[in-house]
Design an enzyme around this catalytic site. Structure first.
Site, PDB file in Angstrom:
ATOM      1  N   ASN A 105      14.592  -6.204  12.806  1.00  0.00           N
ATOM      2  CA  ASN A 105      13.388  -6.835  12.257  1.00  0.00           C
ATOM      3  C   ASN A 105      13.335  -6.629  10.744  1.00  0.00           C
ATOM      4  O   ASN A 105      13.421  -5.502  10.263  1.00  0.00           O
ATOM      5  CB  ASN A 105      12.157  -6.182  12.909  1.00  0.00           C
ATOM      6  CG  ASN A 105      10.853  -6.706  12.347  1.00  0.00           C
ATOM      7  OD1 ASN A 105      10.796  -7.838  11.871  1.00  0.00           O
ATOM      8  ND2 ASN A 105       9.821  -5.880  12.395  1.00  0.00           N
ATOM      9  N   ARG A 109       9.413   8.221  -2.683  1.00  0.00           N
ATOM     10  CA  ARG A 109      10.845   8.444  -2.892  1.00  0.00           C
ATOM     11  C   ARG A 109      11.357   7.849  -4.209  1.00  0.00           C
ATOM     12  O   ARG A 109      12.471   8.128  -4.635  1.00  0.00           O
ATOM     13  CB  ARG A 109      11.650   7.895  -1.717  1.00  0.00           C
ATOM     14  CG  ARG A 109      11.691   8.881  -0.566  1.00  0.00           C
ATOM     15  CD  ARG A 109      12.699   8.465   0.464  1.00  0.00           C
ATOM     16  NE  ARG A 109      12.170   7.429   1.342  1.00  0.00           N
ATOM     17  CZ  ARG A 109      12.919   6.589   2.056  1.00  0.00           C
ATOM     18  NH1 ARG A 109      14.229   6.642   1.968  1.00  0.00           N
ATOM     19  NH2 ARG A 109      12.354   5.700   2.850  1.00  0.00           N
ATOM     20  N   ASP A 125       7.983  -4.577  -1.225  1.00  0.00           N
ATOM     21  CA  ASP A 125       9.172  -3.835  -1.669  1.00  0.00           C
ATOM     22  C   ASP A 125      10.463  -4.491  -1.191  1.00  0.00           C
ATOM     23  O   ASP A 125      11.521  -3.903  -1.201  1.00  0.00           O
ATOM     24  CB  ASP A 125       9.109  -2.367  -1.215  1.00  0.00           C
ATOM     25  CG  ASP A 125       9.081  -2.220   0.300  1.00  0.00           C
ATOM     26  OD1 ASP A 125       9.181  -3.239   1.010  1.00  0.00           O
ATOM     27  OD2 ASP A 125       8.968  -1.067   0.761  1.00  0.00           O
ATOM     28  N   TYR A 142      18.465 -10.052 -40.862  1.00  0.00           N
ATOM     29  CA  TYR A 142      17.251 -10.070 -40.067  1.00  0.00           C
ATOM     30  C   TYR A 142      16.435 -11.285 -40.448  1.00  0.00           C
ATOM     31  O   TYR A 142      15.992 -11.410 -41.603  1.00  0.00           O
ATOM     32  CB  TYR A 142      16.400  -8.807 -40.283  1.00  0.00           C
ATOM     33  CG  TYR A 142      15.071  -8.931 -39.568  1.00  0.00           C
ATOM     34  CD1 TYR A 142      15.027  -9.126 -38.196  1.00  0.00           C
ATOM     35  CD2 TYR A 142      13.873  -8.902 -40.271  1.00  0.00           C
ATOM     36  CE1 TYR A 142      13.820  -9.287 -37.540  1.00  0.00           C
ATOM     37  CE2 TYR A 142      12.653  -9.059 -39.615  1.00  0.00           C
ATOM     38  CZ  TYR A 142      12.644  -9.255 -38.244  1.00  0.00           C
ATOM     39  OH  TYR A 142      11.450  -9.424 -37.588  1.00  0.00           O
ATOM     40  N   SER A 175      24.342 -13.851 -50.385  1.00  0.00           N
ATOM     41  CA  SER A 175      24.399 -12.603 -49.619  1.00  0.00           C
ATOM     42  C   SER A 175      23.491 -11.536 -50.196  1.00  0.00           C
ATOM     43  O   SER A 175      23.228 -11.504 -51.397  1.00  0.00           O
ATOM     44  CB  SER A 175      25.828 -12.073 -49.615  1.00  0.00           C
ATOM     45  OG  SER A 175      26.649 -12.983 -48.934  1.00  0.00           O
ATOM     46  N   GLN A 214      -6.232  -0.916   1.662  1.00  0.00           N
ATOM     47  CA  GLN A 214      -6.080  -0.261   2.967  1.00  0.00           C
ATOM     48  C   GLN A 214      -6.430   1.207   2.730  1.00  0.00           C
ATOM     49  O   GLN A 214      -5.750   1.898   1.983  1.00  0.00           O
ATOM     50  CB  GLN A 214      -4.633  -0.385   3.454  1.00  0.00           C
ATOM     51  CG  GLN A 214      -4.429   0.226   4.824  1.00  0.00           C
ATOM     52  CD  GLN A 214      -2.957   0.437   5.176  1.00  0.00           C
ATOM     53  OE1 GLN A 214      -2.091   0.416   4.303  1.00  0.00           O
ATOM     54  NE2 GLN A 214      -2.682   0.643   6.446  1.00  0.00           N
ATOM     55  N   ARG A 265      15.491 -12.450 -30.274  1.00  0.00           N
ATOM     56  CA  ARG A 265      14.234 -11.917 -29.737  1.00  0.00           C
ATOM     57  C   ARG A 265      13.245 -13.053 -29.487  1.00  0.00           C
ATOM     58  O   ARG A 265      13.497 -14.198 -29.858  1.00  0.00           O
ATOM     59  CB  ARG A 265      13.687 -10.869 -30.711  1.00  0.00           C
ATOM     60  CG  ARG A 265      14.569  -9.597 -30.732  1.00  0.00           C
ATOM     61  CD  ARG A 265      14.092  -8.620 -31.767  1.00  0.00           C
ATOM     62  NE  ARG A 265      12.673  -8.355 -31.651  1.00  0.00           N
ATOM     63  CZ  ARG A 265      11.898  -7.940 -32.649  1.00  0.00           C
ATOM     64  NH1 ARG A 265      12.412  -7.734 -33.860  1.00  0.00           N
ATOM     65  NH2 ARG A 265      10.627  -7.709 -32.453  1.00  0.00           N
ATOM     66  N   ALA A 283       0.810  -1.223   0.000  1.00  0.00           N
ATOM     67  CA  ALA A 283       0.000   0.000   0.000  1.00  0.00           C
ATOM     68  C   ALA A 283       0.841   1.269   0.000  1.00  0.00           C
ATOM     69  O   ALA A 283       0.326   2.354  -0.219  1.00  0.00           O
ATOM     70  CB  ALA A 283      -0.942  -0.004   1.200  1.00  0.00           C
TER      71      ALA A 283
END
Ligand code: UD1
Ligand code: MG
Length: 456
Positions: free
Chosen positions: A172, A16, A106, A351, A390, A76, A318, A11
């Site tokens: 803690n 920051r 976090d 590619y 090529s 909350q 990819r 929550a």
């Protein structure tokens, strides 16, 4: 074993972070911190995980609902403290019988073993157990006040601690385990008569002790419970994660001469006997089989690399790139959603998007799979043993049959039969003496000052 439940606190506003994205949706090792907590709960075998979010956090609620189901996301209303946050899960867990663990979303790197140790203390007679650690600089952490025999007496928040209590280095982590019913019973007794005027989850320890119940501490490493409050801390935790994976990879037999330059994701799978050269990035969803070499400066995402394959330097794989055994993908080659067969080679500047390259085929330098018409995408199939000269453009949908041969510089728009030669380019014409005559004419014009029309 008792059923297990997780309550994940998310929550906090995360001001920051100075980021428009909710704090716990920032990623470590390519996975959001919230998803790390949910993954930990799953590893611990939790039947349900309830995520506590703040009001007006639609992006976070949406992400949480995807991970744990909308019925397990609770709000909350006001940030009244950690006890109040856990209490927000009361309704959702009203029917739950078993043991609960509180996690902070976090704090993403808690190993499952540490969570197991916290639950194990409950099995050994503790009614409440917290995960604690020896802090290098305990300043802002709650202090664990223990008795001589190591049992937990109380948790004192730094703001409420005496000089003597501030000397305690045992801190803690915030992780707490307790039987679900007891946890909610004790939560109802928590008051906010403390320095911050908040409802502290940590008060559960003293409240349990008042009832004559035991509280315990399970120990973990400080780096495992490092929380994230700022971008700098996010980067620090990322470093802890990366160092941990690098170490584990090397222990399991992956050769990484410059480990500090190689970046992994939470789900990267590398077999023993793979070599990873410097400056390689593994985004999510990559696996590499034994004997493959990933050369310097390559970027891989959602790709499978087969045994003995050679990728890079400077290759980009990819999502959907499946590189077969002993295949070669060389410098400046991009592969997306293409299966490259065993021993096939695309060594330079290509590619390859949306298609199949058969075993043993050779894709020449500068080959392009033209897979997109601005609206739709199409597949290119190059058969086994085919040779694409090529600088060829293969305009999809198109198939080069097995053993087919495409002349260099071709723009292939029609299928090429097996073992046929396709040449799709202007025919060459040689004009004897033309260049010499041209030079003579132009140099004479230059000398005499007669510029051709339009010349500068
Ligand atoms: C808390 C612990 C402290 C511990 C420290 C570890 C308490 C009272 N203190 O302190 O003992 O050493 O974590 O980092 O529990 N949150 C909510 N709603 C709230 C308040 C907090 O969801 O009303 C969430 C926050 O987003 C955060 C977590 O709970 O993820 C911890 O809250 P925070 O305010 O950071 O607690 P600390 O003061 O750090
Ligand atoms: Mg905190």
């Amino acid at each position: 074993m008792a059923d297990r439940f997780a309550i994940i606190l998310a929550a906090g506003k995360g001001t920051r972070m100075k980021s428009p994205r909710p704090k716990v949706l920032h990623e470590i090792g390519g996975r959001s911190m919230l998803a790390w907590s949910v993954a930990l709960a799953n590893e611990l075998g939790c039947r349900r995980s309830v995520v506590v979010v703040g009001p007006d956090m639609p992006q976070l609620s949406g992400a949480a609902a995807k991970l744990v189901g909308a019925e397990n996301v609770v709000v909350q209303r006001e940030q009244l403290g950690t006890a109040n946050a856990v209490d927000a899960a009361r309704q959702a867990l009203s029917g739950a019988d078993g043991e609960a663990i509180v996690l902070y979303a976090d704090t993403p790197l808690i190993p499952a073993e540490a969570g197991e140790r916290a639950f194990a203390e409950l099995g050994k007679g503790a009614s409440v157990c917290v995960l604690g650690f020896e802090a290098r600089l305990p300043n802002r952490y709650g202090r664990l006040v223990t008795t001589g025999d190591g049992a937990l007496e109380a948790i004192v928040e730094a703001n409420d601690a005496s000089e003597e209590q501030l000397q305690i280095a045992l801190a803690n982590s915030g992780v707490m385990a307790a039987p679900v019913k007891l946890m909610f019973e004790l939560l109802a007794e928590v008051k906010n008569d403390n320095a911050k005027g908040e409802f502290y989850l940590t008060d559960l320890v003293a409240l349990a002790r008042c009832r004559g119940l035991k509280a315990g501490v399970a120990l973990c490493e400080e780096r495992d419970v490092q929380g994230v409050n700022s971008q700098a801390e996010l980067a620090q935790v990322e470093r802890v994660f990366q160092d941990g994976v690098r170490e584990r990879m090397m222990v399991t037999g992956v050769t990484i001469p410059a480990p500090e330059t190689v970046f992994f994701s939470h789900d990267t799978k590398i077999a023993a006997g793979v070599t990873i050269e410097p400056n390689v990035v593994f985004a999510t969803g990559v696996s590499v089989e034994s004997g493959a070499v990933i050369r310097a400066f390559s970027h891989l995402e959602g790709a499978k690399v087969g045994a003995g394959a050679l990728v890079g330097p400077y290759a980009r794989l990819r999502p959907g790139a499946v590189i077969g055994k002993d295949a070669h993908i060389g410098n400046f080659v991009e592969v997306k959603n293409v299966t490259v067969g065993e021993g096939a080679k695309a060594n330079h500047l290509s590619y390859l998007g949306d298609g199949d390259v058969g075993a043993g085929a050779n894709i020449g330098a500068g080959t392009i799979f033209c897979n997109y018409d601005g609206f739709f995408k199409y597949r290119t199939v190059v058969g086994e043993g085919a040779f694409v000269g090529s600088n060829s453009s293969l305009v999809a949908p198109v198939t080069i049959g097995a053993g087919g041969y495409v002349g260099s510089g071709s723009t292939v728009t029609e299928n090429v039969p097996a073992d046929a030669l396709a040449i799709a380019r202007g025919r060459q014409a040689n004009k004897d003496g033309w260049a010499k005559a041209f030079r003579a004419e132009k140099s004479a014009a230059k000398k005499s000052g007669n510029k051709p029309e339009g010349a500068l």
